[in-house]
Scaffold this motif. Structure first.
Motif, short mmCIF file in Angstrom:
data_model
loop_
_atom_site.label_atom_id
_atom_site.label_comp_id
_atom_site.label_asym_id
_atom_site.label_seq_id
_atom_site.Cartn_x
_atom_site.Cartn_y
_atom_site.Cartn_z
N GLY A 118 0.82 -1.20 0.00
CA GLY A 118 0.00 0.00 0.00
C GLY A 118 0.85 1.25 0.00
N ARG A 119 0.21 2.39 -0.17
CA ARG A 119 0.95 3.66 -0.15
C ARG A 119 0.02 4.79 0.25
NH1 ARG A 119 5.81 5.84 -1.36
NH2 ARG A 119 5.91 7.88 -2.37
N LEU A 120 0.52 5.66 1.12
CA LEU A 120 -0.18 6.85 1.56
C LEU A 120 0.73 8.06 1.34
CD1 LEU A 120 -1.57 5.37 4.87
CD2 LEU A 120 -3.02 6.35 3.08
N PRO A 121 0.17 9.28 1.35
CA PRO A 121 1.06 10.45 1.24
C PRO A 121 2.14 10.39 2.31
CG PRO A 121 -1.22 11.11 1.04
CD PRO A 121 -1.24 9.67 1.43
N SER A 122 3.33 10.82 1.97
CA SER A 122 4.47 10.69 2.88
C SER A 122 4.41 11.64 4.06
CB SER A 122 5.77 10.95 2.11
OG SER A 122 5.81 12.31 1.70
N GLY A 123 3.72 12.78 3.89
CA GLY A 123 3.74 13.78 4.95
C GLY A 123 4.99 14.63 4.91
N ASP A 124 5.86 14.35 3.95
CA ASP A 124 7.12 15.09 3.80
C ASP A 124 6.88 16.29 2.89
OD1 ASP A 124 9.62 16.07 3.29
OD2 ASP A 124 10.51 14.15 2.71
N LYS A 125 6.98 17.49 3.46
CA LYS A 125 6.71 18.70 2.68
C LYS A 125 7.64 18.86 1.49
CE LYS A 125 4.58 21.44 6.36
NZ LYS A 125 3.27 21.51 5.69
N GLY A 151 1.88 12.78 -2.70
CA GLY A 151 2.74 13.90 -2.35
C GLY A 151 2.93 14.07 -0.87
N GLY A 152 3.47 15.24 -0.50
CA GLY A 152 3.82 15.48 0.88
C GLY A 152 2.63 15.81 1.77
N THR A 181 -5.37 10.64 6.33
CA THR A 181 -4.26 9.70 6.08
C THR A 181 -3.27 9.63 7.24
OG1 THR A 181 -3.09 11.43 4.83
CG2 THR A 181 -4.45 9.88 3.58
N LYS A 182 -3.08 10.72 7.96
CA LYS A 182 -2.20 10.69 9.13
C LYS A 182 -2.76 9.76 10.19
CE LYS A 182 0.16 13.65 12.49
NZ LYS A 182 0.33 15.05 12.99
#
Length: 209
Positions: A118-125, A151-152, A181-182
């Motif tokens: 799976g994959r979620l947004p990374s949270g990395d700006k 994206g971030g 998502t967080k």
């Protein structure tokens, strides 16, 4: 939402003032579609509204389905539109094991997204500028498998989202997040995307000719 086959309803022409408002609503909800809005809904083309079951309105140009909306809820893209513009919608990715459940109309649960596939947004700006890039973007080959963007920015509860799938090129569903998502990452359990539109459902098979 569309587990059963549905019949086409009556069509009505959307007034030009309403059509302008819908264009604005779309570009506000999906900013990455803004450069393509004149291609999707040309100003001189007639936008039609078709009433389908459960108080849903389907918007079309000719026989081409574009968006659907339940009453005044968020306007959601038809999967055929997502497949035309795959990098223009917020996306999450499910693992292979979750595909059959999503395509049977089941609620998408967190384990299908938080697993290895799976994959979620990374949270990395630092990744925010990568929105909308192709699979061969600077984040590396395969990172955008499924055609969407990851994206971030974390996505919030209530946001529309496209559901991509591990090993597949095209999105398999769209819906609204019932959990940000967080929170999905923190909890790792619970429903994430409920009642939406998926490949092979009644909306996908609906004849709009």
């Amino acid at each position: 939402m569309f587990k059963k086959d549905i019949s086409p309803g009556s069509k009505s022409k959307v007034k030009s003032s309403v059509q302008r408002a819908i264009r604005t609503q779309i570009t506000t909800t999906y900013p990455l579609l803004a450069p393509y809005i004149d291609e999707i809904i040309p100003k001189k083309e007639q936008l039609d509204a078709m009433k389908i079951p459960d108080r849903v309105t389907l918007y079309l140009i000719g026989p081409t389905p574009l968006f659907f909306q339940h009453m005044t809820d968020a306007i959601l893209p038809h999967l055929k539109l997502v497949h035309r513009f795959p990098t223009c919608f917020p996306s999450i990715r499910i693992d292979r094991g979750a595909i059959r459940f999503v395509l049977s109309g089941a609620t998408l649960m967190a384990p299908g997204i938080t697993s290895t596939g799976g994959r979620l947004p990374s949270g990395d700006k630092d990744e925010e500028g990568l929105y909308g890039e192709s699979q061969k973007g600077s984040v590396g080959e395969g990172e955008r498998e499924g055609g969407g963007w990851y994206g971030g920015r974390e996505l919030e509860e209530g946001e529309p989202v496209a559901v991509c799938a591990e090993g597949k090129e095209e999105a398999c569903a769209v819906g609204v997040l019932s959990m940000g998502t967080k929170e999905v990452k923190e909890k790792g359990k619970g429903p994430v995307v409920e009642e939406g539109h998926y490949l092979g459902d009644g909306l996908w098979k609906l004849s709009t000719e």
